[in-house]
Enzyme design. Structure first.
Site, short mmCIF file in Angstrom:
data_model
loop_
_atom_site.label_atom_id
_atom_site.label_comp_id
_atom_site.label_asym_id
_atom_site.label_seq_id
_atom_site.Cartn_x
_atom_site.Cartn_y
_atom_site.Cartn_z
N HIS A 70 43.25 47.39 34.95
CA HIS A 70 43.23 46.09 35.63
C HIS A 70 41.96 45.99 36.50
O HIS A 70 41.22 45.01 36.41
CB HIS A 70 44.50 45.97 36.48
N GLU A 71 41.73 47.00 37.32
CA GLU A 71 40.57 46.94 38.23
C GLU A 71 39.26 46.91 37.43
O GLU A 71 38.35 46.16 37.75
CB GLU A 71 40.57 48.12 39.21
N HIS A 96 38.50 43.56 36.02
CA HIS A 96 38.02 42.59 37.00
C HIS A 96 36.49 42.43 36.95
O HIS A 96 35.97 41.36 37.26
CB HIS A 96 38.41 42.99 38.42
N GLU A 98 43.22 37.51 37.92
CA GLU A 98 44.24 38.57 37.95
C GLU A 98 44.95 38.68 36.61
O GLU A 98 45.26 39.78 36.15
CB GLU A 98 45.25 38.29 39.07
N ASP A 125 45.19 41.83 34.27
CA ASP A 125 46.48 42.41 33.85
C ASP A 125 46.51 42.61 32.33
O ASP A 125 46.92 43.67 31.84
CB ASP A 125 47.64 41.49 34.24
ZN LIG Z 1 43.46 42.40 40.66
#
Ligand SMILES: [Zn+2]
Length: 674
Positions: free
Chosen positions: A513-514, A517, A574, A578
């Site tokens: 997830h990070e 980003h 986000e 995800d």
């Molecule tokens: Zn996030």
């Protein structure tokens, strides 16, 4: 600007940072078969299947607005932190950091001393506010309050220049609203109308506690509401603020000051004790034009009431109980549905972490996080980065030109795991026994100063924006790095005894997830060096946007508590993270297994356990108030939709649970960006 710029894994405002009282529960499992609702169908509602029993067995405690797996971990963390602080408070012959955290914590706990001082602890601030004679006097008073960390009217801070990430510049931004976000002042649905009415009633009660007569208090509260509504009108909304181009307006100091030339800027900056500013980023120029109108029209007494209310409100935990109760009744109970105020010690642990986070964090890390934890996490991060590299080579929609740049950016990502290499120096901060308010305001001032003194200096790439015990993680687009505090690298997100399928599903999806980003709708606009620079060909931009629009539509269709729809645009970054995160973690798992099959657990295959461990990251009960608040203010979708929204797009999930196309978790149209 600092916090919204970061792309976190979870909501900070409401996501259960603090939970129930002792005793400490046993560490939760990464994959927990007892959380599953076996009467549910994973292809119809995966979240209910993965979390149903957990949700039934874990009602929200009275002092919480949410209770989830993050809260369970916070529960254990808090008990560890409390033991550290109790010991620090009692110890003899303490080193400087131990003295600071010990005295800060025990002063915060001393409710009798706080009660006895009453409003006297803010006397000198009130005197400054009441002493204003003309609108020109607002400048030094605002400078003083800003130095104390009080969010009134606008904000001045520092940050990396969007176009040159090696430089720290000053930033000026909107601020000073009492309701959570601009739109709360203007929406006309029933709940929003009721919220505004309740807010004015709350301000009225606060003013009465501060000594205003009944009739006068009501009128003053109305005036402040009108002032804040005008400020809100000039403000940018939370969705627009996600676009880097919309919040980047570099200009000379003179040009900035001209936006609101009734304000005594030179007095303001002199009192702020800021390094010399030639140029700055004005995040929201329209706000300062709006401010100019207000300075000309609002009478001085309204400003005075506004400033005093915000000062009292923001420091209410360190004021007599009546103030604390009143602020909690509105911000806790009305806005988030929390029934009871948290025990004092929980709030004081949190306050100490907030103000002396790296002094407390140093002791926390010594107790909880070994070198092996760092090495194992780093190994997982490397595997997920390798999966991203592999993913980039397989994307059909990306041209070789853009792919090359994406690969360069990926190779430049740096990883920070656990805690800082160099701890923050708090020696300039004075913490006194028995002075809870003074300690808090001095800590705010210490932090404000620390931020401002960065202006014009080289960027410190080793700095952390979260404290080590924090159960969260973030990607920073201007640093191009991912950051995993020690707090999250524990069960139920990571365990040395869980197998690769479970760890990849739980923490692997969060690492992915990070990393994703860096390539979401925001992150993709920054290059390998962290500069806002378009490295995409036109056709790749178009392809990206089409794919992202699919996610916007998908998540906008989800309805949360109170009948409010999720905001697909606000949550796009986000949701992209995800979806990408789970894909990358799954790829990394397959690479690790390289054809091997792990033995099933409780009848669940490795693929099923991967997805269940991911889904169970998000098991959480929320009050309807929190769901609605989160849907309207938070870039993260609510947990139910974070789990289901992702699996609906995953062919690997369909295969793992034998779902057929057309079932709710296997729609005919699936979205994929990365
Ligand atoms: Zn996030």
């Amino acid at each position: 600007m600092r916090t919204p710029r970061l792309a976190l894994i979870g909501a900070i405002s409401t996501a259960a940072l603090f939970g129930q009282a002792s005793p400490a529960p046993l560490p939760a499992k990464v994959f927990d078969p007892s959380a599953i609702d076996r009467t549910a169908d994973p292809c119809k509602d995966f979240y209910q299947y993965a979390c149903g029993s957990w949700l039934r067995n874990n009602p929200i405690p009275a002092d919480q607005a949410s209770w989830g797996r993050f809260s369970e971990l916070a529960e254990r963390n808090r008990i560890i932190l409390r033991a550290i602080l109790d010991a620090a408070a009692a110890a003899k012959n303490r080193d400087a950091d131990t003295q600071k955290i010990g005295d800060y914590y025990s002063a915060c706990l001393d409710e009798n001393a706080i009660e006895a001082k009453g409003l006297k602890s803010l006397q000198s601030e009130f005197a400054k506010i009441d002493g204003m004679k003309t609108a020109q006097d607002l400048a030094p008073v605002l400078a003083h309050l800003h130095r104390l960390g009080i969010n009134v009217l606008f904000n001045i801070s520092s940050g990396q220049d969007f176009k040159d990430s090696t430089v720290v510049i000053a930033q000026a931004d909107q601020g000073g609203l009492g309701l959570p976000e601009k739109d709360f002042y203007f929406r006309d649905d029933e709940r929003s109308v009721a919220t505004r009415k309740e807010y004015v009633a709350h301000l009225t009660r606060l003013l009465k506690l501060m000594g205003a007569p009944e009739a006068q208090a009501a009128k003053q509260a109305d005036d402040v509401m009108k002032l804040e509504t005008a400020m809100a009108k000039a403000s940018m909304d939370v969705t627009s603020r996600r676009d880097p181009a919309s919040v980047y307006h570099p200009m000379t100091l003179a040009k900035f000051e001209a936006l609101s030339d009734s304000f005594a800027w030179s007095r303001y900056f002199a009192d702020l004790q800021v390094p010399k500013i030639d140029n700055l980023n004005v995040v929201a120029p329209d706000f300062f034009k709006g401010q100019e109108e207000l300075l000309k029209t609002e009478p001085l007494p309204v400003w005075k009431t506004y400033l005093k209310l915000h000062l009292v409100s923001s420091q209410s935990q360190l004021l007599p109980k009546a103030f604390d109760k009143e602020v909690f009744a509105f911000e806790g109970t009305f806005l988030t549905g929390t029934k009871e105020q948290k025990a004092r010690w929980k709030r004081c642990v949190r306050a100490t972490d907030g103000d002396l986070g790296e002094a407390l964090g140093k002791a926390y890390v010594e107790k909880t996080f070994g070198a092996d934890g760092k090495a194992r996490t780093l190994e997982m991060v490397k595997k997920i980065e390798a999966a991203m590299g592999q993913d980039l080579t397989q994307l059909a929609w990306m041209t070789p030109e853009t792919r090359k740049k994406a690969e360069e950016k990926l190779a430049a990502v740096t990883n920070k795991i656990g805690y800082p290499d160099k701890w923050r120096d708090y020696s300039a901060l004075i913490v006194k026994p028995g002075d809870a308010m003074g300690n808090s305001l001095r800590a705010n001032e210490f932090e404000f100063n620390r931020q401002l003194q960065k202006i014009g200096k080289p960027v410190d790439r080793n700095e952390w924006e979260m404290t080590p015990p924090t159960i969260n993680a973030y990607y920073d687009p201007q640093m191009n790095n991912i950051n995993f505090p020690a707090g999250i690298l524990q069960p139920p997100f990571f365990s040395k005894t869980a197998d690769d399928a479970e760890n990849m599903g739980a923490i692997g999806a969060i690492i992915g997830h990070e990393l994703t980003h860096g390539f979401d709708d925001q992150g993709r606009q920054f290059d390998a060096k962290g500069n806002l620079e378009d490295w995409w060909t036109e056709s790749d931009t178009k392809a990206f946007q089409e794919k992202a629009d699919c996610l916007v539509d998908e998540y906008s269709s989800f309805v949360v508590g109170g009948g409010v729809h999720l905001n697909g645009k606000l949550t796009l970054g986000e949701n992209t993270a995800d979806n990408g995160g789970v894909r990358l973690a799954y790829m990394a798992l397959m690479n690790i297994l390289a054809g091997r099959t792990l033995p099933p657990v409780d009848g669940f295959t490795q693929e099923q356990r991967f997805f269940l461990a991911f889904g169970q990251d998000w098991c959480e009960n929320d009050t309807p108030e929190v769901e609605q608040l989160q849907a309207q203010t938070d870039p993260h979708a609510i947990n139910h939709d974070r789990a289901n929204g992702v699996v609906q797009n995953s062919p690997e999930f369909r295969k793992a649970f034998s779902c057929t196309v057309g079932q709710p978790m296997a729609p005919a149209k699936a979205c994929r960006v990365w």
